[in-house]
Write an enzyme that holds these catalytic residues in place. Structure first.
Site, PDB file in Angstrom:
ATOM      1  N   PRO A  87       2.020  -2.531  -5.332  1.00  0.00           N
ATOM      2  CA  PRO A  87       2.040  -3.970  -5.589  1.00  0.00           C
ATOM      3  C   PRO A  87       1.831  -4.260  -7.077  1.00  0.00           C
ATOM      4  O   PRO A  87       2.105  -5.341  -7.558  1.00  0.00           O
ATOM      5  CB  PRO A  87       0.890  -4.525  -4.737  1.00  0.00           C
ATOM      6  N   GLU A 114      -5.632   1.919   0.078  1.00  0.00           N
ATOM      7  CA  GLU A 114      -5.625   1.066  -1.123  1.00  0.00           C
ATOM      8  C   GLU A 114      -4.780   1.691  -2.226  1.00  0.00           C
ATOM      9  O   GLU A 114      -4.788   1.229  -3.362  1.00  0.00           O
ATOM     10  CB  GLU A 114      -7.056   0.871  -1.626  1.00  0.00           C
ATOM     11  N   ARG A 156      23.668   2.529  -1.370  1.00  0.00           N
ATOM     12  CA  ARG A 156      24.897   1.745  -1.216  1.00  0.00           C
ATOM     13  C   ARG A 156      25.718   1.736  -2.504  1.00  0.00           C
ATOM     14  O   ARG A 156      26.905   1.401  -2.499  1.00  0.00           O
ATOM     15  CB  ARG A 156      24.621   0.322  -0.767  1.00  0.00           C
ATOM     16  N   ASP A 171      28.330  -7.803  -6.036  1.00  0.00           N
ATOM     17  CA  ASP A 171      26.988  -8.103  -5.514  1.00  0.00           C
ATOM     18  C   ASP A 171      26.430  -9.380  -6.112  1.00  0.00           C
ATOM     19  O   ASP A 171      26.750  -9.711  -7.247  1.00  0.00           O
ATOM     20  CB  ASP A 171      26.007  -6.997  -5.966  1.00  0.00           C
TER      21      ASP A 171
HETATM   22  N1  JCE Z   1       5.805  -4.692  -3.490  1.00  0.00           N
HETATM   23  C1  JCE Z   1       4.779  -4.095  -2.792  1.00  0.00           C
HETATM   24  C2  JCE Z   1       4.462  -2.716  -2.729  1.00  0.00           C
HETATM   25  C3  JCE Z   1       3.374  -2.609  -1.931  1.00  0.00           C
HETATM   26  C4  JCE Z   1       2.620  -1.397  -1.593  1.00  0.00           C
HETATM   27  C5  JCE Z   1       3.128  -0.141  -1.943  1.00  0.00           C
HETATM   28  C6  JCE Z   1       2.396   0.995  -1.689  1.00  0.00           C
HETATM   29  C7  JCE Z   1       1.153   0.890  -1.075  1.00  0.00           C
HETATM   30  C8  JCE Z   1       0.146   1.824  -0.731  1.00  0.00           C
HETATM   31  C9  JCE Z   1      -0.897   1.132  -0.152  1.00  0.00           C
HETATM   32  N2  JCE Z   1      -0.574  -0.181  -0.136  1.00  0.00           N
HETATM   33  C10 JCE Z   1      -1.435  -1.205   0.388  1.00  0.00           C
HETATM   34  C11 JCE Z   1      -2.267  -1.822  -0.706  1.00  0.00           C
HETATM   35  C12 JCE Z   1      -2.282  -1.336  -1.963  1.00  0.00           C
HETATM   36  C13 JCE Z   1      -3.081  -1.967  -2.907  1.00  0.00           C
HETATM   37  C14 JCE Z   1      -3.833  -3.042  -2.560  1.00  0.00           C
HETATM   38  C15 JCE Z   1      -3.744  -3.489  -1.273  1.00  0.00           C
HETATM   39  N3  JCE Z   1      -2.969  -2.872  -0.364  1.00  0.00           N
HETATM   40  C16 JCE Z   1       0.660  -0.373  -0.708  1.00  0.00           C
HETATM   41  C17 JCE Z   1       1.393  -1.523  -0.950  1.00  0.00           C
HETATM   42  N4  JCE Z   1       3.030  -3.845  -1.519  1.00  0.00           N
HETATM   43  N5  JCE Z   1       3.910  -4.744  -2.054  1.00  0.00           N
END
Ligand code: JCE
Length: 241
Positions: A87, A114, A156, A171
């Site tokens: 994230p 996390e 793709r 696209d």
């Molecule tokens: N665009 C995105 C990518 C993610 C993502 C990717 C990988 C992981 C590994 C764990 N979590 C959950 C997590 C991470 C940190 C804080 C709270 N929750 C992920 C989330 N969420 N939104």
């Protein structure tokens, strides 16, 4: 292209073997291997996570397991690009997908809990390119869904995967704009008619109409995209829409 995915939920990636991407794999256009991260654990519980230093909610994925897994999966003459969904990553865009489609190898590391101990990324970056990428401003439970999004967006673009290569060239975002509306038969449906110009056979007028609808839609839904268009991308007519 060879793609490896590391995850504690290999079954989550099963949809990548269905439909169009499944066909691309069968035809050898894409070589996809999904690995169970727990195969690199050595304890009876096959543990992959531990409590976070400094306290805080949830658990963090252990560096040792990831380190051994990446050492093995990323081994080879040419180091792969390691892609870690997060994230907190840089935005994954159509341009990212285009760049990734030129790579010979991609390795995707799916975190859970996390996230992954930062030292895994820092250590990998010593011997291969590493990207931490986000697919959008929302938080998922793990990296698997993000990896499926990215693998589909990249695959793709590979030659031969899409029946009609023009689709990828036209696209949304390919010219920096959102795609406009599409229509097919019947000509009238629930008293809604297909725009006259699309049935006119006047290809110049059709192209103009489609660009105008794309500009309108982009202006109303994604004005941020217009702000990033190079000046020469819009002609005088475009600016008048
Ligand atoms: N665009 C995105 C990518 C993610 C993502 C990717 C990988 C992981 C590994 C764990 N979590 C959950 C997590 C991470 C940190 C804080 C709270 N929750 C992920 C989330 N969420 N939104």
């Amino acid at each position: 292209m060879r793609i490896d995915v590391l995850t504690i939920f290999p079954e989550y990636l099963a949809p990548l073997r269905a439909a169009l991407l499944g066909k691309a794999i069968e035809r050898g256009l894409l070589d996809l291997t999904v690995h169970d991260l727990r195969d690199w654990t050595h304890d009876v519980h096959r543990s992959v996570d531990d409590s976070p230093y400094g306290g805080g909610p949830g658990m963090v994925m252990k560096p040792q397991v990831w380190g051994e897994a990446l050492d093995e999966v990323c081994a080879g003459e040419v180091p792969p690009r390691l892609v870690v969904p997060s994230p907190a990553g840089r935005p994954f865009t159509q341009e990212t997908a285009r760049q990734y489609a030129t790579e010979s190898r991609l390795v995707f590391a799916c975190g859970r809990y996390e996230g992954i101990d930062q030292r895994v990324i820092d250590d990998a970056a010593r011997r291969m390119p590493v990207d931490e990428v986000s697919i959008g401003d929302y938080v998922l439970v793990g990296g698997e869904v993000a990896v499926m999004v990215m693998v589909e967006a990249v695959a793709r673009l590979l030659p031969g995967v899409l029946g009609n290569p023009a689709s990828a060239e036209q696209d949304s975002f390919s010219d920096g704009l959102l795609e406009g509306p599409s229509y097919t038969r019947p000509e009238v449906w629930r008293e809604l008619a297909v725009p006259e110009v699309l049935r006119s056979g006047n290809h110049a007028a059709i192209a103009r109409w489609r660009r105008d609808r794309a500009l309108e839609r982009t202006f109303h839904r994604r004005p941020d995209l217009l702000a990033t268009l190079p000046d020469q991308a819009l002609d005088r007519h475009d600016r008048a829409v």
